[in-house]
Design a protein around this motif. Structure first.
Motif, short mmCIF file in Angstrom:
data_model
loop_
_atom_site.label_atom_id
_atom_site.label_comp_id
_atom_site.label_asym_id
_atom_site.label_seq_id
_atom_site.Cartn_x
_atom_site.Cartn_y
_atom_site.Cartn_z
N LEU A 96 73.70 2.36 23.75
CA LEU A 96 72.73 2.56 22.68
C LEU A 96 72.33 1.23 22.04
N VAL A 97 73.31 0.35 21.87
CA VAL A 97 73.01 -0.98 21.31
C VAL A 97 72.11 -1.76 22.26
N ARG A 98 72.39 -1.67 23.56
CA ARG A 98 71.60 -2.41 24.56
C ARG A 98 70.17 -1.92 24.63
N ILE A 99 69.99 -0.61 24.67
CA ILE A 99 68.61 -0.11 24.78
C ILE A 99 67.84 -0.29 23.48
N ASP A 100 68.55 -0.32 22.34
CA ASP A 100 67.86 -0.58 21.08
C ASP A 100 67.27 -1.99 21.05
N LYS A 101 67.91 -2.93 21.73
CA LYS A 101 67.37 -4.29 21.82
C LYS A 101 66.06 -4.29 22.60
N PHE A 102 66.01 -3.51 23.69
CA PHE A 102 64.76 -3.40 24.45
C PHE A 102 63.68 -2.72 23.62
N ARG A 103 64.07 -1.73 22.83
CA ARG A 103 63.11 -1.05 21.94
C ARG A 103 62.51 -2.04 20.95
N ASP A 104 63.36 -2.89 20.36
CA ASP A 104 62.86 -3.87 19.40
C ASP A 104 61.95 -4.89 20.07
N LEU A 105 62.32 -5.30 21.28
CA LEU A 105 61.52 -6.29 21.99
C LEU A 105 60.17 -5.73 22.40
N TYR A 106 60.14 -4.49 22.88
CA TYR A 106 58.83 -3.95 23.27
C TYR A 106 57.97 -3.67 22.04
N GLY A 107 58.59 -3.29 20.92
CA GLY A 107 57.82 -3.10 19.69
C GLY A 107 57.23 -4.41 19.18
N PHE A 108 58.02 -5.48 19.24
CA PHE A 108 57.56 -6.81 18.83
C PHE A 108 56.35 -7.23 19.67
N ASN A 109 56.50 -7.17 20.98
CA ASN A 109 55.41 -7.62 21.88
C ASN A 109 54.19 -6.73 21.77
N ARG A 110 54.38 -5.44 21.60
CA ARG A 110 53.25 -4.51 21.44
C ARG A 110 52.44 -4.86 20.19
N ASN A 111 53.11 -5.05 19.07
CA ASN A 111 52.42 -5.31 17.80
C ASN A 111 51.69 -6.65 17.82
N VAL A 112 52.37 -7.68 18.32
CA VAL A 112 51.74 -9.02 18.33
C VAL A 112 50.60 -9.06 19.34
N SER A 113 50.78 -8.40 20.48
CA SER A 113 49.69 -8.34 21.47
C SER A 113 48.46 -7.68 20.88
N TYR B 175 64.53 2.26 32.10
CA TYR B 175 65.28 1.89 33.30
C TYR B 175 66.77 1.87 33.02
N GLU B 176 67.18 1.23 31.93
CA GLU B 176 68.60 1.18 31.56
C GLU B 176 69.12 2.59 31.27
N LEU B 177 68.33 3.35 30.55
CA LEU B 177 68.73 4.69 30.15
C LEU B 177 68.96 5.60 31.36
N LEU B 178 68.01 5.63 32.28
CA LEU B 178 68.10 6.51 33.44
C LEU B 178 69.18 6.06 34.41
N ASN B 179 69.32 4.75 34.59
CA ASN B 179 70.36 4.24 35.48
C ASN B 179 71.75 4.63 35.00
N CYS B 180 71.99 4.42 33.73
CA CYS B 180 73.30 4.76 33.17
C CYS B 180 73.55 6.27 33.19
N TYR B 181 72.51 7.02 32.88
CA TYR B 181 72.64 8.48 32.89
C TYR B 181 72.99 9.00 34.28
N ALA B 182 72.38 8.41 35.30
CA ALA B 182 72.64 8.84 36.67
C ALA B 182 74.09 8.61 37.08
N CYS B 183 74.71 7.55 36.53
CA CYS B 183 76.07 7.19 36.94
C CYS B 183 77.14 7.76 36.02
#
Length: 227
Positions: free
Chosen positions: A144-161, A210-218
């Protein structure tokens, strides 16, 4: 060291996107004067607050246009693209990384686990929510901590873009109307930067699923990865 009272990615994501539009307002309207001004401490505080508020406001249309419309209505959600074997040829040419699917073995594992409670055929949003809030995922704090970092990064890039592309449009139109080459040049730079950050947004948006589905599969039924 005490933890910060805010999420740095979240905070600076709003600051960065807001600053682009505040700077644009100075170029177009002459106010507020932020660039090239010797601001006092109180002025700096007011400027930061203004920029943050503008960033909060712009996050709404940024999500609507780039995430809800561009991605989910045109390109397809990351979950949808990760779980299908073939992608539209032309769109894959423009966004090759975004359309790269999960390995077939991982796709099979995910599909087998969600088959019993799949909301509806081809319901990528239902699949995403089923996986994201499954008991196995909710128990894995490190994931959850790892995917939250990706959430923050995509939100940052989306808003600035979005802010840069909006600024580019204004600068290019105004530069043509007023015959000001400097504005056209700034508009071109903003366009290039906005497009590059759009690709970064798509990268991190995909990586979240990608991280979410990979981990869920395993994961086993106990919520830990199978060894």
């Amino acid at each position: 060291m005490k933890e910060l009272p805010f999420d740095p990615y979240d905070f600076f994501g709003y600051i960065a996107s807001g600053l682009v539009l505040v700077a644009l307002a100075q170029v177009v309207f002459g106010f507020p004067r932020v660039i090239g001004t010797d601001l006092k401490a109180f002025d700096v505080a007011i400027t930061i607050l203004t920029v943050y508020i503008v960033g909060q406001i712009v996050a709404g249309p940024a999500k609507l246009l780039l995430e809800d419309l561009l991605v989910h209505r045109v390109l397809g959600s990351p979950t949808e693209n990760l779980l299908r074997s073939k992608a539209p040829r032309f769109r894959k040419l423009l966004f090759p990384g975004f359309y790269r699917p999960l390995p077939s073995v991982v796709r099979s594992k995910v599909e087998a686990k969600i088959e019993a409670f799949r909301p509806a055929p081809h319901d990528s949003e239902g699949i995403f929510l089923t996986v994201r809030y499954s008991p196995e995922i909710l128990k894995d704090e490190r994931l959850l901590v790892r995917i939250d970092k990706f959430r923050d990064l995509y939100g940052f890039n989306r808003n600035v873009s979005f802010s840069l592309l909006l600024a580019a449009t204004v600068l290019l139109v105004l530069g043509r109307i007023q015959a000001r080459a400097s504005l056209v040049h700034f508009g071109i730079v903003a366009t290039v930067a906005g497009v590059l950050l759009l690709y970064r947004f798509l990268k991190f948006y995909r990586q979240y699923s990608y991280e979410l589905l990979n981990c869920y599969a395993c994961m086993s039924e106990k919520g830990k990865a199978d060894v």
